[in-house]
Design an enzyme around this catalytic site. Structure first.
Site, short mmCIF file in Angstrom:
data_model
loop_
_atom_site.label_atom_id
_atom_site.label_comp_id
_atom_site.label_asym_id
_atom_site.label_seq_id
_atom_site.Cartn_x
_atom_site.Cartn_y
_atom_site.Cartn_z
N THR A 1 35.94 45.98 34.66
CA THR A 1 35.81 45.91 36.11
C THR A 1 36.74 46.90 36.81
O THR A 1 37.81 47.23 36.26
CB THR A 1 36.14 44.47 36.58
OG1 THR A 1 36.30 44.47 38.00
CG2 THR A 1 37.44 43.95 35.97
N ASP A 2 36.36 47.31 38.01
CA ASP A 2 37.25 48.19 38.79
C ASP A 2 38.53 47.46 39.21
O ASP A 2 39.52 48.08 39.60
CB ASP A 2 36.52 48.75 40.02
CG ASP A 2 36.01 47.70 40.99
OD1 ASP A 2 36.17 46.49 40.72
OD2 ASP A 2 35.45 48.08 42.03
N GLU A 3 38.52 46.12 39.13
CA GLU A 3 39.70 45.36 39.57
C GLU A 3 40.93 45.63 38.70
O GLU A 3 42.05 45.32 39.10
CB GLU A 3 39.40 43.85 39.59
CG GLU A 3 38.33 43.51 40.59
CD GLU A 3 38.32 42.05 41.02
OE1 GLU A 3 39.29 41.32 40.76
OE2 GLU A 3 37.33 41.66 41.65
N TYR B 1 42.77 37.02 36.89
CA TYR B 1 41.48 37.52 36.37
C TYR B 1 41.59 38.99 36.00
O TYR B 1 41.28 39.39 34.86
CB TYR B 1 40.36 37.32 37.41
CG TYR B 1 39.15 38.19 37.15
CD1 TYR B 1 38.33 37.97 36.04
CD2 TYR B 1 38.83 39.27 37.99
CE1 TYR B 1 37.23 38.79 35.78
CE2 TYR B 1 37.74 40.09 37.73
CZ TYR B 1 36.94 39.85 36.64
OH TYR B 1 35.87 40.68 36.37
N LYS C 1 41.42 41.02 32.33
CA LYS C 1 40.45 42.08 32.01
C LYS C 1 41.18 43.36 31.59
O LYS C 1 40.74 44.08 30.68
CB LYS C 1 39.54 42.36 33.22
CG LYS C 1 38.60 41.23 33.61
CD LYS C 1 37.54 40.92 32.56
CE LYS C 1 36.47 41.97 32.45
NZ LYS C 1 35.38 41.53 31.51
P1 NAD Z 1 29.37 35.24 35.21
O1 NAD Z 1 30.54 34.36 35.48
O2 NAD Z 1 28.16 35.14 36.07
O3 NAD Z 1 28.88 35.03 33.71
C1 NAD Z 1 29.78 34.92 32.64
C2 NAD Z 1 29.00 34.36 31.44
O4 NAD Z 1 29.91 34.31 30.34
C3 NAD Z 1 28.48 32.93 31.64
O5 NAD Z 1 27.16 32.84 31.16
C4 NAD Z 1 29.42 32.09 30.80
O6 NAD Z 1 28.81 30.90 30.30
C5 NAD Z 1 29.79 33.05 29.70
N1 NAD Z 1 31.08 32.73 29.06
C6 NAD Z 1 32.24 32.41 29.67
N2 NAD Z 1 33.19 32.14 28.75
C7 NAD Z 1 32.61 32.32 27.53
C8 NAD Z 1 33.08 32.22 26.20
N3 NAD Z 1 34.34 31.85 25.93
N4 NAD Z 1 32.23 32.47 25.19
C9 NAD Z 1 30.93 32.83 25.45
N5 NAD Z 1 30.44 32.92 26.69
C10 NAD Z 1 31.26 32.69 27.73
O7 NAD Z 1 29.96 36.71 35.21
P2 NAD Z 1 29.29 38.09 35.69
O8 NAD Z 1 29.52 38.26 37.13
O9 NAD Z 1 27.92 38.16 35.14
O10 NAD Z 1 30.22 39.13 34.93
C11 NAD Z 1 29.90 39.55 33.61
C12 NAD Z 1 30.94 40.55 33.15
O11 NAD Z 1 30.95 41.67 34.02
C13 NAD Z 1 32.37 40.00 33.14
O12 NAD Z 1 33.01 40.50 32.01
C14 NAD Z 1 32.99 40.57 34.42
O13 NAD Z 1 34.37 40.74 34.26
C15 NAD Z 1 32.27 41.91 34.52
N6 NAD Z 1 32.08 42.44 35.87
C16 NAD Z 1 31.52 41.69 36.86
C17 NAD Z 1 31.28 42.25 38.11
C18 NAD Z 1 30.64 41.47 39.23
O14 NAD Z 1 30.55 41.97 40.34
N7 NAD Z 1 30.14 40.26 39.00
C19 NAD Z 1 31.63 43.59 38.35
C20 NAD Z 1 32.23 44.33 37.31
C21 NAD Z 1 32.43 43.75 36.08
O1 DAU Z 2 34.97 44.48 41.69
C1 DAU Z 2 34.37 43.81 40.62
C2 DAU Z 2 34.63 42.33 40.71
O2 DAU Z 2 33.84 41.84 41.79
C3 DAU Z 2 34.33 41.59 39.42
O3 DAU Z 2 35.21 42.04 38.42
C4 DAU Z 2 34.46 40.08 39.61
O4 DAU Z 2 34.06 39.40 38.43
C5 DAU Z 2 33.56 39.66 40.76
O5 DAU Z 2 33.70 38.27 41.00
C6 DAU Z 2 33.91 40.45 42.02
O6 DAU Z 2 35.22 40.10 42.51
P1 DAU Z 2 35.54 39.89 44.07
O7 DAU Z 2 36.74 39.06 44.19
O8 DAU Z 2 35.51 41.18 44.79
O9 DAU Z 2 34.19 39.07 44.49
P2 DAU Z 2 33.94 37.80 45.40
O10 DAU Z 2 32.47 37.67 45.58
O11 DAU Z 2 34.71 36.62 44.94
O12 DAU Z 2 34.57 38.26 46.80
C7 DAU Z 2 34.15 39.44 47.46
C8 DAU Z 2 35.00 39.60 48.71
O13 DAU Z 2 34.65 38.55 49.63
C9 DAU Z 2 36.50 39.44 48.48
O14 DAU Z 2 37.19 40.32 49.34
C10 DAU Z 2 36.79 38.00 48.88
C11 DAU Z 2 35.78 37.73 49.97
N1 DAU Z 2 35.27 36.34 50.09
C12 DAU Z 2 34.79 35.74 48.96
C13 DAU Z 2 34.31 34.45 49.01
C14 DAU Z 2 33.80 33.76 47.78
C15 DAU Z 2 35.27 35.70 51.31
O15 DAU Z 2 35.68 36.27 52.35
N2 DAU Z 2 34.78 34.42 51.36
C16 DAU Z 2 34.32 33.75 50.27
O16 DAU Z 2 33.93 32.56 50.40
#
Ligand code: NAD
Ligand code: DAU
Length: 337
Positions: free
Chosen positions: A125-127, A153, A157
């Site tokens: 992730t970019d985080e 988190y 990562k």
């Molecule tokens: P998500 O939370 O929707 O899904 C995570 C999945 O992993 C779930 O199906 C969960 O059951 C499974 N899981 C959790 N712990 C596990 C374990 N111990 N063993 C096996 N499976 C397990 O997450 P997402 O948003 O789909 O993110 C997927 C990946 O992409 C993550 O690694 C996250 O860090 C990365 N990522 C997410 C975003 C985003 O915007 N959502 C952006 C950049 C990177």
């Molecule tokens: O940048 C990549 C990341 O993006 C991934 O690595 C993470 O897994 C993914 O969850 C996401 O992280 P963020 O923290 O950016 O996403 P989230 O949807 O939780 O929040 C997006 C922005 O919105 C953040 O600035 C917090 C704000 N927010 C979020 C929620 C849930 C609110 O203002 N209100 C809310 O209720």
């Protein structure tokens, strides 16, 4: 070609499973998921009977179970999506983030060493880069930006990324890493900003914006993330990191106001800020563009419409989620915020 996709019952992993089965008619996809609160078999409903798809309910941190699956399946490629992914939950309870995101990654890497694979790909992730200031819009994260994680988190990562790099350098394991910005699209768990706001508008609940709502995220439609990973696992140089982003920066307020406009109503409520809240994420994706020819296809204006329509058309998918344990989570996080 046999690919193990971990976390395939989650948001991005689920989209990736669908994407790969559709794109490659001869590939086998083995999904391995613990089915935590974020994993949902309904996301995989349409592929569960596909003879080229197999599902294992398994924890990536359980060494023996993982080793057995690798022994049995003999995969060519591993794409590791499995993670605890929600920043707010990591602030409440960091330990499960270290267990899955760091220890789980280590177990997978060891299984790769033991059984031999062509490539291990870490979905990061970019985080991991921390955040950028709002007053320097010309600054972007490049692959050389130092790691500077803000939340448990992102720290977990970043730790996983360093392990992946260490296994490449020390053991010669064939690895790649991608670091993507915020995704949105179908099957996004409703705890995250965009689906949470859509669900709240549809349930006539207030829209909880953290702090001032000026925080910026760089939004990418999930299918564009899938196409980038597809390119990396086929053509990415081993040992390399690739940033993925859409040059699509929006403040949280802009995103929420777009959802209000599209759905025709919704009332913003400013609530207590997230602890350690990152200000701005912005990705420089020149490397993946120049080296692999990747670019995003879906514009935010179109992607957000498609996403809202998906949530309108697939109410049962997310209503099943928010009617259960999620109610307790929501009350704990938002009721007295
Ligand atoms: P998500 O939370 O929707 O899904 C995570 C999945 O992993 C779930 O199906 C969960 O059951 C499974 N899981 C959790 N712990 C596990 C374990 N111990 N063993 C096996 N499976 C397990 O997450 P997402 O948003 O789909 O993110 C997927 C990946 O992409 C993550 O690694 C996250 O860090 C990365 N990522 C997410 C975003 C985003 O915007 N959502 C952006 C950049 C990177
Ligand atoms: O940048 C990549 C990341 O993006 C991934 O690595 C993470 O897994 C993914 O969850 C996401 O992280 P963020 O923290 O950016 O996403 P989230 O949807 O939780 O929040 C997006 C922005 O919105 C953040 O600035 C917090 C704000 N927010 C979020 C929620 C849930 C609110 O203002 N209100 C809310 O209720």
């Amino acid at each position: 070609m046999k690919i193990i996709v971990t976390g395939g019952a989650g948001f991005i992993g689920g989209n990736f499973v669908h994407y790969m089965l559709k794109r490659y008619e001869e590939y086998e996809i083995i999904c391995l998921d613990k089915l935590t609160y974020a994993g949902n078999m309904e996301t995989l409903e349409s592929v569960i009977n596909n003879p080229r798809f197999k599902f294992y309910k398994a924890d990536i941190a359980e060494k023996e179970v993982i080793s057995e699956i690798f022994y049995k399946e003999k995969p060519n490629i591993i794409v590791n999506f499995a993670a605890e992914s929600h920043v707010d939950r990591s602030i409440e309870n960091p330990s499960v983030f270290l267990q899955t995101n760091v220890m789980g990654t280590q177990v997978l890497l060891d299984a790769c060493r033991k059984h031999g694979i062509d490539r291990y790909h870490q979905v990061s992730t970019d985080e991991v880069y921390g955040d950028l200031p709002l007053d320097k819009p010309d600054l972007f994260f490049t692959e050389e930006t130092p790691l500077n994680a803000s939340s448990p988190y992102s720290a977990s990562k970043a730790g996983a990324d360093m392990l992946v790099q260490a296994y490449h350098r020390t053991f010669g394991l064939p690895v790649t890493i991608s670091r993507c910005s915020n995704n949105y699209g179908p099957y996004h768990f409703p705890e995250k900003l965009i689906p949470l706001m859509i669900a709240n508008v549809l349930y006539n609940k207030p829209l909880p914006v953290y702090g001032t709502g000026e925080n910026v995220r760089d939004w990418l439609y999930v299918e564009d993330h899938c196409s980038a990973i597809d390119l990396i696992i086929h053509k990415g140089r081993l040992g390399e990191i690739y940033n993925i982003g859409g040059h699509n920066e929006k403040t949280n307020l802009e995103v929420v106001q777009t959802i209000i406009r599209e759905l025709g109503n919704g009332k913003i409520e400013y609530v207590k800020d997230r602890a350690g809240h990152d200000m701005r994420y912005a990705i420089d994706s020149a490397k993946i563009h120049n080296d692999l020819g990747w670019f995003p296809i879906t514009k935010f204006e179109d992607g957000i419409k498609m996403t809202i329509q998906w949530y309108l058309d697939n109410k049962s998918w997310w209503e099943n989620i928010i009617s259960g344990e999620y109610q307790n989570y929501y009350a704990k996080m938002y009721d007295k915020r």
